[in-house]
Design a protein around this motif. Sequence first.
Motif, PDB file in Angstrom:
ATOM      1  N   SER A 152       0.846  -1.188   0.000  1.00  0.00           N
ATOM      2  CA  SER A 152       0.000   0.000   0.000  1.00  0.00           C
ATOM      3  C   SER A 152       0.881   1.236   0.000  1.00  0.00           C
ATOM      4  O   SER A 152       2.086   1.165   0.278  1.00  0.00           O
ATOM      5  CB  SER A 152      -0.922   0.016   1.229  1.00  0.00           C
ATOM      6  OG  SER A 152      -0.160   0.240   2.399  1.00  0.00           O
ATOM      7  N   LEU A 153       0.273   2.394  -0.301  1.00  0.00           N
ATOM      8  CA  LEU A 153       1.022   3.646  -0.246  1.00  0.00           C
ATOM      9  C   LEU A 153       1.540   3.903   1.162  1.00  0.00           C
ATOM     10  O   LEU A 153       2.631   4.458   1.344  1.00  0.00           O
ATOM     11  CB  LEU A 153       0.133   4.813  -0.688  1.00  0.00           C
ATOM     12  CG  LEU A 153       0.000   5.071  -2.195  1.00  0.00           C
ATOM     13  CD1 LEU A 153      -0.882   6.275  -2.433  1.00  0.00           C
ATOM     14  CD2 LEU A 153       1.361   5.281  -2.845  1.00  0.00           C
ATOM     15  N   THR A 154       0.775   3.506   2.163  1.00  0.00           N
ATOM     16  CA  THR A 154       1.203   3.702   3.549  1.00  0.00           C
ATOM     17  C   THR A 154       2.496   2.953   3.833  1.00  0.00           C
ATOM     18  O   THR A 154       3.375   3.459   4.545  1.00  0.00           O
ATOM     19  CB  THR A 154       0.100   3.236   4.519  1.00  0.00           C
ATOM     20  OG1 THR A 154      -1.110   3.939   4.239  1.00  0.00           O
ATOM     21  CG2 THR A 154       0.501   3.487   5.961  1.00  0.00           C
ATOM     22  N   ASP A 155       2.640   1.755   3.264  1.00  0.00           N
ATOM     23  CA  ASP A 155       3.847   0.959   3.474  1.00  0.00           C
ATOM     24  C   ASP A 155       5.096   1.643   2.926  1.00  0.00           C
ATOM     25  O   ASP A 155       6.213   1.365   3.374  1.00  0.00           O
ATOM     26  CB  ASP A 155       3.710  -0.419   2.829  1.00  0.00           C
ATOM     27  CG  ASP A 155       2.686  -1.298   3.535  1.00  0.00           C
ATOM     28  OD1 ASP A 155       2.319  -0.962   4.673  1.00  0.00           O
ATOM     29  OD2 ASP A 155       2.242  -2.293   2.935  1.00  0.00           O
TER      30      ASP A 155
ATOM     31  N   PHE B  59       5.788   7.534   2.708  1.00  0.00           N
ATOM     32  CA  PHE B  59       5.937   8.884   2.173  1.00  0.00           C
ATOM     33  C   PHE B  59       5.769   9.911   3.293  1.00  0.00           C
ATOM     34  O   PHE B  59       5.004   9.681   4.244  1.00  0.00           O
ATOM     35  CB  PHE B  59       4.864   9.176   1.117  1.00  0.00           C
ATOM     36  CG  PHE B  59       5.125   8.596  -0.237  1.00  0.00           C
ATOM     37  CD1 PHE B  59       6.107   9.128  -1.061  1.00  0.00           C
ATOM     38  CD2 PHE B  59       4.387   7.533  -0.708  1.00  0.00           C
ATOM     39  CE1 PHE B  59       6.334   8.614  -2.320  1.00  0.00           C
ATOM     40  CE2 PHE B  59       4.597   7.011  -1.964  1.00  0.00           C
ATOM     41  CZ  PHE B  59       5.587   7.553  -2.770  1.00  0.00           C
ATOM     42  N   PRO B  60       6.416  11.065   3.205  1.00  0.00           N
ATOM     43  CA  PRO B  60       6.024  12.183   4.073  1.00  0.00           C
ATOM     44  C   PRO B  60       4.545  12.498   3.864  1.00  0.00           C
ATOM     45  O   PRO B  60       4.009  12.289   2.764  1.00  0.00           O
ATOM     46  CB  PRO B  60       6.920  13.333   3.595  1.00  0.00           C
ATOM     47  CG  PRO B  60       8.097  12.658   2.960  1.00  0.00           C
ATOM     48  CD  PRO B  60       7.563  11.398   2.349  1.00  0.00           C
ATOM     49  N   SER B  61       3.882  13.005   4.879  1.00  0.00           N
ATOM     50  CA  SER B  61       2.424  13.160   4.844  1.00  0.00           C
ATOM     51  C   SER B  61       1.947  14.032   3.681  1.00  0.00           C
ATOM     52  O   SER B  61       0.943  13.726   3.033  1.00  0.00           O
ATOM     53  CB  SER B  61       1.922  13.732   6.168  1.00  0.00           C
ATOM     54  OG  SER B  61       2.531  14.975   6.440  1.00  0.00           O
ATOM     55  N   TYR B  62       2.674  15.129   3.371  1.00  0.00           N
ATOM     56  CA  TYR B  62       2.212  16.001   2.290  1.00  0.00           C
ATOM     57  C   TYR B  62       2.322  15.314   0.929  1.00  0.00           C
ATOM     58  O   TYR B  62       1.487  15.531   0.040  1.00  0.00           O
ATOM     59  CB  TYR B  62       2.964  17.333   2.308  1.00  0.00           C
ATOM     60  CG  TYR B  62       4.404  17.276   1.822  1.00  0.00           C
ATOM     61  CD1 TYR B  62       4.728  17.572   0.501  1.00  0.00           C
ATOM     62  CD2 TYR B  62       5.441  16.944   2.688  1.00  0.00           C
ATOM     63  CE1 TYR B  62       6.037  17.529   0.053  1.00  0.00           C
ATOM     64  CE2 TYR B  62       6.757  16.900   2.255  1.00  0.00           C
ATOM     65  CZ  TYR B  62       7.050  17.195   0.931  1.00  0.00           C
ATOM     66  OH  TYR B  62       8.345  17.157   0.490  1.00  0.00           O
TER      67      TYR B  62
ATOM     68  N   THR C  43       6.215   1.677  -6.488  1.00  0.00           N
ATOM     69  CA  THR C  43       5.434   2.872  -6.140  1.00  0.00           C
ATOM     70  C   THR C  43       4.177   2.967  -6.996  1.00  0.00           C
ATOM     71  O   THR C  43       3.079   3.227  -6.493  1.00  0.00           O
ATOM     72  CB  THR C  43       6.289   4.141  -6.320  1.00  0.00           C
ATOM     73  OG1 THR C  43       7.381   4.099  -5.401  1.00  0.00           O
ATOM     74  CG2 THR C  43       5.482   5.399  -6.061  1.00  0.00           C
ATOM     75  N   LEU C  44       4.321   2.733  -8.303  1.00  0.00           N
ATOM     76  CA  LEU C  44       3.165   2.843  -9.197  1.00  0.00           C
ATOM     77  C   LEU C  44       2.151   1.731  -8.929  1.00  0.00           C
ATOM     78  O   LEU C  44       0.936   1.948  -9.014  1.00  0.00           O
ATOM     79  CB  LEU C  44       3.625   2.809 -10.653  1.00  0.00           C
ATOM     80  CG  LEU C  44       4.514   3.983 -11.094  1.00  0.00           C
ATOM     81  CD1 LEU C  44       4.801   3.912 -12.584  1.00  0.00           C
ATOM     82  CD2 LEU C  44       3.862   5.320 -10.753  1.00  0.00           C
ATOM     83  N   TYR C  45       2.629   0.532  -8.623  1.00  0.00           N
ATOM     84  CA  TYR C  45       1.708  -0.558  -8.277  1.00  0.00           C
ATOM     85  C   TYR C  45       0.847  -0.168  -7.073  1.00  0.00           C
ATOM     86  O   TYR C  45      -0.362  -0.434  -7.034  1.00  0.00           O
ATOM     87  CB  TYR C  45       2.491  -1.822  -7.938  1.00  0.00           C
ATOM     88  CG  TYR C  45       2.827  -2.718  -9.117  1.00  0.00           C
ATOM     89  CD1 TYR C  45       2.549  -2.326 -10.421  1.00  0.00           C
ATOM     90  CD2 TYR C  45       3.428  -3.954  -8.936  1.00  0.00           C
ATOM     91  CE1 TYR C  45       2.865  -3.134 -11.493  1.00  0.00           C
ATOM     92  CE2 TYR C  45       3.739  -4.780 -10.003  1.00  0.00           C
ATOM     93  CZ  TYR C  45       3.458  -4.365 -11.277  1.00  0.00           C
ATOM     94  OH  TYR C  45       3.758  -5.175 -12.336  1.00  0.00           O
ATOM     95  N   ASN C  46       1.469   0.451  -6.084  1.00  0.00           N
ATOM     96  CA  ASN C  46       0.715   0.827  -4.890  1.00  0.00           C
ATOM     97  C   ASN C  46      -0.200   2.020  -5.147  1.00  0.00           C
ATOM     98  O   ASN C  46      -1.204   2.181  -4.442  1.00  0.00           O
ATOM     99  CB  ASN C  46       1.670   1.102  -3.731  1.00  0.00           C
ATOM    100  CG  ASN C  46       2.268  -0.173  -3.185  1.00  0.00           C
ATOM    101  OD1 ASN C  46       1.544  -1.071  -2.757  1.00  0.00           O
ATOM    102  ND2 ASN C  46       3.576  -0.294  -3.203  1.00  0.00           N
TER     103      ASN C  46
END
Length: 537
Positions: free
Chosen positions: A270-273, A276-279, A308-311
């Motif tokens: 997932s993107l959370t995994d 990334f910085p929050s912004y 990154t693109l998969y997520n």
Amino acid sequence: MPNFRLLPNNRKLTPVALADRSVAIGRHPENDVVINEDLASRFHCVIEPAGEAGYRLKDLGSRNGTKLNGQKVTEVLISGGDIIAIGQHQWHVEVVETKQERRLVARSKTKEADPVWVVDLREVIENLPPKSSADEAIVLIDADGRPSDALGNDDAEGARAVRLMLLAASKARATDIHMEPKGDAVMVRMRVDGQMITVVELPNSVGELAMGVIRIACQMKMQGRDATYDGHCSARYQDRRVDFRASFTPTVQGQKLVLRLLDSRTAPQSLTDLQFPSYMHQRIRKLCDQDAGMLLCCGPTGSGKTTTLYNCLREIDRERRNVLTIEDPVEYHIEGVTQIPVGVNSSFGQLLRSVLRQDPDVILVGEVRDEETARTAMQAAMTGHVVFSTVHAKDSIGAVFRLLDLGIEAYLIANSMDVIIAQRLVRVLCEHCRRPVRVTPGVATRMGRFLEGKDHTFAATGCPRCLRTGFHGRRGIFEMLDFNDELRDIVLKNPTIQAMKKVIEQGVFTTLQQSGWQLVARGVTTLEESEKVASWS
């Protein structure tokens, strides 16, 4: 203060006891340990007491350097289990306790009858977390998807070698296994956290048998030892299935095998995994919810762009939207997504024009390699599609100039682009053996506010849990270029790096190097690792 002794790998040298005394090493006869080594200096290094901390290894300005656990060092504390190397000479550091000795370099518990290569592989498996047995069963599945009993007979040396290598690779989170003929043996290396690590040497006869097991599983038809072969198979572990891509290539000393491991367990889901910085996280999620726009990821090969693109695709509501990908090759399958491989007689540009007639809402294009692909992708982003893709560029600003270099008009870039993400992967320090180091004034000046007021950072040491690399796992560092009206105006007129930076720095913008410094300050990685990875060009 604990006492140590050095156990050399060269039988011509005797063990060296460190008991409240300094030991000098070099080629000159006046050294405590004299080594006949062309890569050694006359007075190469010294190991000296460091109080309650134990002993300190100090390089004496040698011309080829002194290594601790594979890394060149100037001055560093040593501990049990460390490996000191000068050229071809190596010493294992052993701690000596009161009335007894114990080696911190883990020893295998296997039968004495086992050959050395079995002992070495079992040692790797049993030392890596989580604790498990080297006797775990694996079922090999051939290219037709049928279970094979090729690994069922542990008395067969080839099957035994393959099973142990696959278990070791799984526990080490390796992405590739390399079997390289070296004349008198077959060297087995694994790529772990992006770095090649030597695991074991197999006798030539065992190496040939192990390669034969993989050929049979991939159902390869032999056409001669000078031919190249590609194939695929998979294996079923106790808790999951892993796919493999096999490539055989002839070398001057025989066939070399590279086995690519496609283990979804080790990939972020997932993107959370991705952390990334929050912004950045919020901006990317916003783009995933849009009806049109373009996200471009840039960086070198192996920097995690496709992951990154998969997520990003996983953030899409795939039940309400038609999602298609064009990839070369398709490695991981995503539920609810139509994934199209690039064939021999097709290209990204040709397939992209074709899938635009498939009524897509979201399109992932594996890579922008040429003007045709870039132009078609940007036109699609301007006509009601969300487009994700990658490009090889040094950083986010460099990606803009890469597109201009491909011949794309400035107005097309300015109007189609929403976000460009530059990224790298830095190795994460092993929590079990990392050690603190004080921040020097020069480092504090260079890192500035990104040091976050810390007076120390951490350095790698190495232990059996991390294959003596000092690192365990990887994490991304990112920079994001978010296109606003001012930036679009710069791109439309006469884009220069300085003009773009002036606009970018008015908002929230962190460079790759600064992102790496933040992880250094938080004890996630080392300054050397961050600087090395972020400086790619």
